[in-house]
Enzyme design. Structure first.
Site, PDB file in Angstrom:
ATOM      1  N   GLY A 178       0.802  -1.225   0.000  1.00 41.44           N
ATOM      2  CA  GLY A 178       0.000   0.000   0.000  1.00 41.44           C
ATOM      3  C   GLY A 178       0.828   1.265   0.000  1.00 41.44           C
ATOM      4  O   GLY A 178       1.965   1.267  -0.480  1.00 41.44           O
ATOM      5  N   LEU A 225      -4.348  -5.378  -4.705  1.00 37.45           N
ATOM      6  CA  LEU A 225      -3.301  -4.355  -4.648  1.00 37.45           C
ATOM      7  C   LEU A 225      -1.984  -4.918  -4.101  1.00 37.45           C
ATOM      8  O   LEU A 225      -1.942  -5.438  -2.989  1.00 37.45           O
ATOM      9  CB  LEU A 225      -3.767  -3.199  -3.755  1.00 37.45           C
ATOM     10  CG  LEU A 225      -2.763  -2.045  -3.601  1.00 37.45           C
ATOM     11  CD1 LEU A 225      -2.582  -1.300  -4.908  1.00 37.45           C
ATOM     12  CD2 LEU A 225      -3.203  -1.101  -2.492  1.00 37.45           C
ATOM     13  N   ASP A 226      -0.921  -4.806  -4.875  1.00 39.61           N
ATOM     14  CA  ASP A 226       0.430  -5.229  -4.467  1.00 39.61           C
ATOM     15  C   ASP A 226       0.502  -6.719  -4.148  1.00 39.61           C
ATOM     16  O   ASP A 226       1.431  -7.157  -3.466  1.00 39.61           O
ATOM     17  CB  ASP A 226       0.910  -4.413  -3.246  1.00 39.61           C
ATOM     18  CG  ASP A 226       0.973  -2.923  -3.542  1.00 39.61           C
ATOM     19  OD1 ASP A 226       1.136  -2.575  -4.719  1.00 39.61           O
ATOM     20  OD2 ASP A 226       0.848  -2.128  -2.609  1.00 39.61           O
ATOM     21  N   GLU A 227      -0.470  -7.496  -4.646  1.00 46.17           N
ATOM     22  CA  GLU A 227      -0.493  -8.932  -4.337  1.00 46.17           C
ATOM     23  C   GLU A 227      -0.240  -9.794  -5.570  1.00 46.17           C
ATOM     24  O   GLU A 227      -0.350 -11.014  -5.510  1.00 46.17           O
ATOM     25  CB  GLU A 227      -1.846  -9.312  -3.720  1.00 46.17           C
ATOM     26  CG  GLU A 227      -2.138  -8.678  -2.370  1.00 46.17           C
ATOM     27  CD  GLU A 227      -1.463  -9.407  -1.203  1.00 46.17           C
ATOM     28  OE1 GLU A 227      -0.571 -10.242  -1.419  1.00 46.17           O
ATOM     29  OE2 GLU A 227      -1.848  -9.110  -0.058  1.00 46.17           O
TER      30      GLU A 227
END
Lengths: 301, 301, 301, 301
Positions: free
Chosen positions: B218, B244-246
């Site tokens: 994040g 998100l960011d995964e």
């Protein structure tokens, strides 16, 4: 870990890996090699589990390949497969080698007074990281005896100096044959080996040199690193040839240092590098990941 | 390097690599795959120049392979080979992909105000390290225009904020199709992308996140790294998914930091990491070295 | 190395370092501190041999300093110097601490079944790298007993599980006092410690966590690293606080991994990282190189 | 970033740092130095913001110190402080140097055909990482002219070869004086410099050598690294002396390579190392973090 534990561990490992084989080849690059090899294995119901190849030049260069495979009842058919493979090897003029998961290499470790590399090897061996039989430890000092014998490993003290080199090496060669040794590891063995000795064990002697070669070839590398004021120190593991510190490099690593380090602290830092560089090189050799070509190594990892 | 130089360089490269192909496959592991593939290439007079494979488990796992090959007159027979390959692919239920040295991927680079990642990509592209056509640069700021247009690359300024997200993305999607884009690189593009946008470009959007994920997912990772007092900071390049960011991680790297760093100096150090991590990930994507499986990547390098 | 050797080594070291002192301070930054401290030492004929300072902000931030000094007959005058220093400390509202080369910290090492971190600590201790008295080893398993007792170190087996936590910790606290312990090292001790226990030893318990925190806080970090598909794995050494894995970080390190690693091989690689990260953190603590401020550390090395 | 931006940035920086000073000293170690220096600064209302010291040996070795300090109205009193400091310097036989945040060093960058090191320096300079005036770029080729002049930096093309070395160097020395140069950076300048030239700029010429010295001194290090089969390649930044590649080392770094690399790919990897190693060395020089002693450097960072 006590000796029976190590023995039990190694036995279990050999049983687990009894159906695993490795094939290493080296030849002139030419069309159809991969196809030929994969067909051969497929025909013998061997399934490829890992494969690495390298061509120094697709047009007329050398081709190197390492294949790990799995086959049911491999011990029963390994010799037959080897026999069959001779035709392929001949057709492509291959140098090649088979190795098997249930045949551990027999290693002799040479050491002098500094024991940290020996320690690291024995520790990693007990952890199951180094699949070998440690058949014997040879030293020109008595320091390692207690620790080695506590693990049930034969220890031979052979005093050495340049005046008695010939008889020392004769005795060492005799022992290597008596113990049926496949690999010699010089774990900080601080004696010169003669060409005669080295010739007996081509590409089977691994040394650790305490610098990032070709910097600081020869004696006292930490002292010379200190004098030169380098900002990195390193270690190099290589096969031993008749050119001192000039044999094929297997692995190197470094650590950062700064102006505050003196020779003693460089040596302390260096020990950590030497330990891990030698352990990696020995591991890759034991797993048949290294192919020597001229004065260089192809390492498949 | 001026634009005509880049064009000339890319033309030369395409000509040099016109007989080079790549084949990537993914399927259930099963006996005979390597044999089948190598026979196929051999029959079409294609010589394997690089080969990598990986099996997640020889007993019922997934099998991944990447082969680079060379064949005379490849452009003339590539479509025929692809047609012929369909039978093999069907027999083994393979997912597969062919790629060719003379077909450069067309990339769009998205950027906001921080230009260092864009700089690195354009620099490495001019150095010949990133074999792609940089078809367009998209930004929600004007900062990059001068530099981008000086290289003869179209630049589109599309202001963006959350109130106009739908129309912004509609325009972006339109442009991606107009420019016939194969790869989107988010080189510090500081806008959220919606699932709708992302779904258009599955496994084709590469992002750089300024932390070693999964730490500091994040916003404001450097500020949070500072607050946590970590001794390493990092960056992660990954494919973008709706989490998100995964998404699947392609590459990560770190640098050491210490108590003296404040947020500003962490950001400076971080820039160097982000630059190189993103450039590596893009390079591997362009060279078809990455196979996505679930939320992970197999990277053959 | 046998026990008498270790004892003899430590005695020699204490004798060598008997005239060496360390002073650590922490206070609001303000003009004249360095001048005051250096005058103080100069007046007591103490020569500064190493000095590190850090100011979080020259305008109103915190000031940290570590000084190593040498003074003839230091043991005879150390208490007097400490008495004299109280005025300076009061004038600047300093938190401070003196330490002496001939006063070794007394350490307790806690371990469970995995012995590699304990091994590394004992090895480095025998090599003279970790200046401490290893006063006792505590374990909830018997595995380490043989190795520990062979070095002449008391070993206490205290079975532990969550049902008997209170009585286990009461016994442990009693032992810590009986052995007069300055430092607790959790060398892969796999039991939760309660706030009550931790409060007894603030900033004196060092743990090794097997991930690069704050990634993978809590249980099974290698399994979760595998599932996430990270390209780096790490380890973190930190002081233990009542927030699990959230205490002040002392040291972190990482190694690269790739898609071929499974959980077992991640653990093997991770062991090497854990070993060295914990050994470094313990060394820095023993050398009084760490100042804790809030949830962060200043490490002067 | 355009030229006015750079100018504006540098002006702002000089204004911000106008009250920041640095003092570097070198002398025989002796009691009371730190006390003397800190009193001196305290008396002039200068607050120490960073301090590093190193003693090669507390008993009769050399003592090195670098202090950063802050003082209101420093420009008004700097010369007076310098005058006052002469007494201390004389009393302790110190070599010393003052430097000020608002006095940027004037640098000349020498380059030949390979521009990546020049690129890195100019980029980092534009990012504010390298506090210097880039006064001039000198080259024996025209390749860099366009890029350099676009930044508003004077570019001088001076063809060079061994037959005209004397006149070339005379012209270069004239230019260095005309531009009032403090620092010469050889950013891959592929011409030998004579002792006469070097003597004009002692400890003020920084070179980047494309190997980890002392390995591969002299020409063609990447080719020789390839032939030797090393597993690491590196780069070294050092001050230039009359012994080729033998000057005091400032910084070194390395990258791993393997058997697959050819000379061309070693060069590509090496470029990344050279870039960062040179940029770091220049940064530390500009921040007065380096003290040369004999053929070694003390680097306070």
């Amino acid at each position: 870990m006590s000796t029976p534990k190590v023995q039990s561990f190694l036995s279990t490992r050999k049983e687990q890996l009894k159906n695993h084989g490795r094939l290493l080849i080296k030849c002139q690059d030419q069309p159809g090699i991969v196809s030929e090899l994969s067909n051969f294995l497929h025909q013998h119901n061997a399934n490829i589990t890992e494969s690495n190849q390298y061509s120094s030049n697709p047009e007329g260069g050398m081709f190197y390949m390492r294949i790990e495979y799995y086959a049911e009842d491999l011990p029963l058919k390994a010799r037959f497969m080897e026999q069959e493979f001779k035709k392929i090897a001949a057709a492509y003029s291959m140098a090649y080698r088979f190795a098997y998961g249930n045949e551990l290499k027999r290693a002799a470790i040479y050491v002098s007074k500094e024991l940290y590399c020996l320690n690291e090897l024995l520790w990693e061996w007990q952890n199951g990281e180094l699949p070998m039989d440690v058949a014997v430890v040879i030293s020109n000092h008595e320091d390692a005896r207690e620790m080695v014998e506590a693990l049930g490993i034969p220890f031979h003290y052979i005093p050495a100096n340049k005046d008695i080199r010939a008889q020392v090496e004769a005795e060492q060669i005799r022992l290597m044959h008596a113990y049926n040794i496949d690999l010699l590891v010089l774990a900080r063995y601080m004696q010169i080996l003669t060409p005669n000795f080295i010739d007996h064990f081509e590409s089977r002697i691994i040394n650790i040199h305490h610098s990032f070669l070709p910097a600081f070839i020869g004696a006292r590398p930490y002292e010379r690193a200190f004098e030169r004021g380098v900002k990195l120190i390193g270690a190099t593991s290589h096969y031993v040839t008749n050119d001192l510190d000039e044999g094929p490099i297997i692995e190197q690593d470094i650590e950062r240092v700064d102006h505050r380090e003196d020779v003693a602290s460089l040596k302390k830092i260096g020990r950590q590098i030497e330990r891990r560089v030698l352990a990696r090189a020995v591991k890759w050799h034991l797993e048949d990941r290294i192919i020597v070509q001229g004065n260089k190594t192809v390492v498949f990892h």
